[in-house]
Every structure is written in structure tokens, then in C-alpha cells.
Scaffold this active site. Structure first.
Site, PDB file in Angstrom:
ATOM      1  N   GLY A  31       0.851  -1.193   0.000  1.00  0.00           N
ATOM      2  CA  GLY A  31       0.000   0.000   0.000  1.00  0.00           C
ATOM      3  C   GLY A  31       0.883   1.238   0.000  1.00  0.00           C
ATOM      4  N   GLY A  35      -3.050   8.059   2.330  1.00  0.00           N
ATOM      5  CA  GLY A  35      -3.372   7.815   3.736  1.00  0.00           C
ATOM      6  C   GLY A  35      -2.173   7.629   4.636  1.00  0.00           C
ATOM      7  N   ILE A  36      -2.339   6.755   5.624  1.00  0.00           N
ATOM      8  CA  ILE A  36      -1.314   6.532   6.636  1.00  0.00           C
ATOM      9  C   ILE A  36      -0.026   5.997   6.010  1.00  0.00           C
ATOM     10  CG2 ILE A  36      -0.696   5.099   8.627  1.00  0.00           C
ATOM     11  CD1 ILE A  36      -3.631   5.333   9.532  1.00  0.00           C
ATOM     12  N   GLY A  37      -0.152   5.079   5.071  1.00  0.00           N
ATOM     13  CA  GLY A  37       1.045   4.527   4.444  1.00  0.00           C
ATOM     14  C   GLY A  37       1.873   5.590   3.752  1.00  0.00           C
ATOM     15  N   LYS A  56      -1.727  -1.617  -5.777  1.00  0.00           N
ATOM     16  CA  LYS A  56      -2.468  -1.951  -6.984  1.00  0.00           C
ATOM     17  C   LYS A  56      -2.767  -0.741  -7.844  1.00  0.00           C
ATOM     18  CE  LYS A  56      -5.890  -4.732  -7.040  1.00  0.00           C
ATOM     19  NZ  LYS A  56      -7.223  -5.310  -6.765  1.00  0.00           N
ATOM     20  N   ASP A  88      -0.138  -6.637  -6.592  1.00  0.00           N
ATOM     21  CA  ASP A  88      -1.167  -7.033  -5.627  1.00  0.00           C
ATOM     22  C   ASP A  88      -0.513  -7.841  -4.512  1.00  0.00           C
ATOM     23  OD1 ASP A  88      -3.377  -8.030  -4.258  1.00  0.00           O
ATOM     24  OD2 ASP A  88      -4.518  -8.426  -6.096  1.00  0.00           O
ATOM     25  N   TYR A 182     -13.912  -8.635  10.124  1.00  0.00           N
ATOM     26  CA  TYR A 182     -12.817  -7.664  10.134  1.00  0.00           C
ATOM     27  C   TYR A 182     -11.899  -7.892  11.324  1.00  0.00           C
ATOM     28  CZ  TYR A 182     -10.374  -3.164  10.151  1.00  0.00           C
ATOM     29  OH  TYR A 182      -9.413  -2.178  10.151  1.00  0.00           O
ATOM     30  N   LYS A 186      -7.840  -8.388  11.105  1.00  0.00           N
ATOM     31  CA  LYS A 186      -6.848  -7.519  11.743  1.00  0.00           C
ATOM     32  C   LYS A 186      -6.062  -8.269  12.810  1.00  0.00           C
ATOM     33  CE  LYS A 186      -6.023  -3.959  10.791  1.00  0.00           C
ATOM     34  NZ  LYS A 186      -5.212  -3.373   9.692  1.00  0.00           N
TER      35      LYS A 186
END
Length: 292
Positions: A31, A35-37, A56, A88, A182, A186
Site C-alpha cells: 500500500g 493515507g497513513i502509508g 495496486k 497485488d 474484520y 486484523k
């Protein structure tokens, strides 16, 4: 109850046993287009780090900001070197190729950041099995596979780290009951941290998880029902980026097996005023993140 490894007590302060910068270090991240990444990548780039991003999004997405190529441009503008890799994290060949390309281009992998993650908070009767498979494949399998394929390169590093964006293993039943699919996905990421930290302890490879103490302004939050309201009670992704940086410069041999929150990492660094990360709401009105 929250599962934490005993190494939490021995986590070293920033720079203990190593430099307090990521200059010249190589990160491989899943990723990171946004965002955060991306925030973590840009924080590393400001040190002069080399950042490879496997994601991706090679072409613009109608609903999401950024591609691996725009992220690479921002990384280089921030002072780092970038390697955009379209692929991916669910695909074995793509992940293996990303590891090989990173080593070929930059000569090393010092840090793996498992950032890619899919989210669906539906309860069991409502979750689509394709979404279940997506979360299991990206979150759990992707984290395990990227970490696994990078191990040979990490063993060559002087201060190797694996950092996964996943929560503490809080086994209070409410979290499984709220969104079981979820939660399993996680927690699978967090179990990878728990197991690899122990498995790789003798190799000196640090394996830790990092989780925000409050909601963070991301596309995932903004796209939820009521997301614009929730964002006002969130923090910026910069707090997670600063916390990740603080972890990744620590001595790998004395900082492993931890389930950190961004707040506790920064407070250990002596940063107690976190209002700089707020998006407007007073500190006592910020929305706590899930799993805590």
C-alpha cells in the site's frame, strides 16, 4: 485483555543503539499510495530514505486519491528515493518480484511496513464472502507473505524492522461481536507480529505492530456513513507517521514484540502535547479507535 510481549518493557528510546534517522535506509511498504502509508513513506523520505511501494493503484481511481506513481513523486520531492511497484499483495509472484526489485534497485531491504489492509465492518449475516476473502487475503496472507519473502534481505540489514499496522490483541468479546470478519482479519495481522517477533528474536529482526489511539483522517473513514462528521473528531495521519519513525530508528534487538499505540510511542519520546495532530476537536472529544 490485551496481549503484549514482554519485550514491551525493554523498548529502547529513539536512537538507542542506532542512528535517529532513516537516511540511507530502504523501506518496502505494501500500500502507501495514500493515507497513513503515504504519510509514513513521506516521513522516511524527509530523512533521505529509499522507499519502495507495492500497491495496486497504477492508474487514477475514480473514488480514491493517488497512485503509486504520484506517491513516488511526493517521496522524491520530500527528499527520498522512490520505487513505485504496481502489484497485488495477494499475488505471490507480485510480492516476490517486489522484494527482488527493491533489492536490485536499492541494494537492500532494511524495513518492511505492512500497511495494506481492507476493511468491512459488517456483521456476520451481512458480510459478503468475497469481502471476507478480500480481508483475509490482503490483511493476513499479505502481511505474512511480504514479511516471509523479505526475510533473507532483512537478515543482511544492520537494523532490520518489520512494522505492521494492526491493533493489540484485545480479546474482550465485544470486538469480535461487533464485526467478526474484520476483527479476525486484523487480529491475524497482529498474530503475525506476535509469532514472528518470537521466531526472529535470535536473528535480531524487530517485529512490532502500531495502531492509532484515535480515529485517523483516511479515505476509509471519510467514505463511511457519517464520515465527514467523524473526521472532525480524528487526528491527521502525521501522528502515525511520526510514531512509526520513532519505532523504526530504535535498536531492533531491544525493541520487538510490541503492540504500540501512536500516543504511547510519542510520549516515550517526550512529546506530550498532541494537539498539533488534531483536526479541530478538543483532545477530550477525539473518537478512540477500535480494538483499544
Amino acid at each position: 485483555m490485551t496481549a503484549r510481549n514482554e519485550a514491551q518493557e525493554s523498548a529502547a528510546p529513539t536512537g538507542a543503539g542506532t542512528a535517529s534517522t532513516l537516511a540511507g535506509r530502504t523501506l518496502l511498504m505494501s500500500g502507501g499510495s495514500r493515507g497513513i502509508g503515504l504519510a509514513i513513506a513521506l516521513r522516511a523520505a524527509r530523512d533521505g530514505a529509499r522507499v519502495a511501494i507495492l500497491a495496486k493503484t497504477g492508474e487514477p481511481h475514480p473514488k480514491l486519491e493517488g497512485t503509486v506513481h504520484t506517491a513516488a513523486e511526493q517521496i522524491e520531492a520530500a527528499g527520498g528515493s522512490a520505487l513505485p511497484l504496481v502489484g497485488d499483495v495477494r499475488n505471490d509472484d507480485d510480492v516476490r518480484a517486489a522484494v527482488e526489485a527493491t533489492v536490485s534497485t536499492f541494494g537492500a531491504i532494511d524495513i518492511v511496513v505492512n500497511n495494506a489492509s481492507a476493511i468491512d465492518l459488517s456483521k456476520t449475516p451481512d458480510v459478503d464472502m468475497k469481502r471476507y476473502d478480500l480481508m483475509a487475503d490482503i490483511n493476513v496472507r499479505g502481511t505474512f507473505m511480504l514479511s516471509k519473502f523479505a526475510l533473507d534481505a532483512l537478515r543482511q540489514s544492520g537494523n532490520p524492522h518489520i512494522l505492521t499496522l494492526s491493533p493489540p490483541l484485545n480479546l474482550e468479546p465485544r470486538w469480535a461481536g461487533m464485526h467478526l470478519a474484520y476483527t479476525m482479519a486484523k487480529y491475524g495481522m497482529s498474530l503475525t507480529t506476535l509469532g514472528l517477533a518470537e521466531e526472529l528474536r535470535a536473528d535480531g529482526i524487530a517485529v512490532n505492530s502500531l495502531w492509532p489511539a484515535t480515529l485517523i483522517d483516511t479515505a476509509a473513514i471519510r467514505n463511511m456513513p457519517g464520515g465527514s462528521r467523524m473526521v472532525r473528531a480524528a487526528r491527521s495521519s502525521a501522528i502515525v507517521a511520526d510514531a512509526a519513525h520513532a519505532v523504526l530508528v530504535r535498536d531492533a534487538r531491544t525493541c520487538t514484540g510490541n503492540f504500540f499505540t501512536d500516543e504511547e510511542v510519542l510520549r516515550a519520546e517526550g512529546i506530550t502535547d498532541l494537539t498539533r495532530y488534531s483536526l479541530g476537536a478538543p483532545e477530550d472529544q477525539l473518537v478512540p479507535d477500535i480494538f483499544l
